[in-house]
Design a protein around this motif. Sequence first.
Motif, PDB file in Angstrom:
ATOM      1  N   ILE A  15      31.959  61.103   4.589  1.00  0.00           N
ATOM      2  CA  ILE A  15      31.882  60.165   3.697  1.00  0.00           C
ATOM      3  C   ILE A  15      31.199  60.995   2.682  1.00  0.00           C
ATOM      4  O   ILE A  15      31.535  60.082   1.335  1.00  0.00           O
ATOM      5  CB  ILE A  15      30.703  58.636   4.493  1.00  0.00           C
ATOM      6  CG1 ILE A  15      31.152  58.596   5.862  1.00  0.00           C
ATOM      7  CG2 ILE A  15      30.245  58.519   3.938  1.00  0.00           C
ATOM      8  CD1 ILE A  15      30.462  58.164   6.792  1.00  0.00           C
ATOM      9  N   LEU A  16      30.746  61.609   2.882  1.00  0.00           N
ATOM     10  CA  LEU A  16      30.101  62.132   0.984  1.00  0.00           C
ATOM     11  C   LEU A  16      30.936  63.086   0.107  1.00  0.00           C
ATOM     12  O   LEU A  16      30.961  62.431  -0.844  1.00  0.00           O
ATOM     13  CB  LEU A  16      29.321  63.288   1.297  1.00  0.00           C
ATOM     14  CG  LEU A  16      27.587  62.632   2.186  1.00  0.00           C
ATOM     15  CD1 LEU A  16      27.181  64.537   2.976  1.00  0.00           C
ATOM     16  CD2 LEU A  16      26.915  61.944   0.884  1.00  0.00           C
ATOM     17  N   LEU A  17      31.992  63.504   1.310  1.00  0.00           N
ATOM     18  CA  LEU A  17      33.195  63.593   0.870  1.00  0.00           C
ATOM     19  C   LEU A  17      33.933  62.335  -0.097  1.00  0.00           C
ATOM     20  O   LEU A  17      34.690  62.712  -1.497  1.00  0.00           O
ATOM     21  CB  LEU A  17      34.202  64.799   1.051  1.00  0.00           C
ATOM     22  CG  LEU A  17      33.734  66.034   1.620  1.00  0.00           C
ATOM     23  CD1 LEU A  17      34.497  66.328   2.954  1.00  0.00           C
ATOM     24  CD2 LEU A  17      33.774  66.685   0.333  1.00  0.00           C
ATOM     25  N   GLU A  18      34.473  61.379   0.693  1.00  0.00           N
ATOM     26  CA  GLU A  18      34.509  59.940  -0.234  1.00  0.00           C
ATOM     27  C   GLU A  18      34.111  59.632  -0.809  1.00  0.00           C
ATOM     28  O   GLU A  18      34.589  59.314  -2.210  1.00  0.00           O
ATOM     29  CB  GLU A  18      34.716  59.179   0.882  1.00  0.00           C
ATOM     30  CG  GLU A  18      35.182  57.952   0.348  1.00  0.00           C
ATOM     31  CD  GLU A  18      34.838  56.621   1.796  1.00  0.00           C
ATOM     32  OE1 GLU A  18      36.182  55.599   1.708  1.00  0.00           O
ATOM     33  OE2 GLU A  18      35.461  57.801   2.887  1.00  0.00           O
ATOM     34  N   SER A  24      33.587  61.176  -8.865  1.00  0.00           N
ATOM     35  CA  SER A  24      33.714  62.496  -9.853  1.00  0.00           C
ATOM     36  C   SER A  24      33.283  62.322 -11.296  1.00  0.00           C
ATOM     37  O   SER A  24      32.577  62.863 -11.811  1.00  0.00           O
ATOM     38  CB  SER A  24      34.423  63.010  -8.664  1.00  0.00           C
ATOM     39  OG  SER A  24      35.517  62.150  -9.812  1.00  0.00           O
ATOM     40  N   GLU A  25      33.764  61.023 -12.020  1.00  0.00           N
ATOM     41  CA  GLU A  25      33.805  61.343 -12.880  1.00  0.00           C
ATOM     42  C   GLU A  25      32.714  60.986 -13.383  1.00  0.00           C
ATOM     43  O   GLU A  25      31.803  61.222 -14.909  1.00  0.00           O
ATOM     44  CB  GLU A  25      34.710  60.411 -13.773  1.00  0.00           C
ATOM     45  CG  GLU A  25      36.400  61.213 -13.624  1.00  0.00           C
ATOM     46  CD  GLU A  25      36.562  59.483 -14.328  1.00  0.00           C
ATOM     47  OE1 GLU A  25      36.803  59.207 -15.275  1.00  0.00           O
ATOM     48  OE2 GLU A  25      38.130  59.857 -14.026  1.00  0.00           O
TER      49      GLU A  25
END
Length: 101
Positions: A15-18, A24-25
Amino acid sequence: MGIEYERKFRADRSILLEINATFSEASREISMETVYYDTPSGALSAKRYTLRRRLENGISVCTLKVPAGDARGEWETENVFIENAVPALIADGAPEELKEL
């Protein structure tokens, strides 16, 4: 004064990676080093006040947080020394009693 509302969530790594991919921007990394202050008798923590000095990417920011109903009142000022920050926090509206505490 700012009002801080804080919510904490538990998430597994996927979930953290998602979340990171989605935002991310808009994300940025901040290096922090924090020192918390209180009196020898614990007068600040007894009132649930938090007084800290934090280096945020090399910039010294002093903060006072106090209870404010379901949230917390928060004042910040850039200052290298906590002793110099207290009058600035009070000038911004932090409780006067901070000076005595």
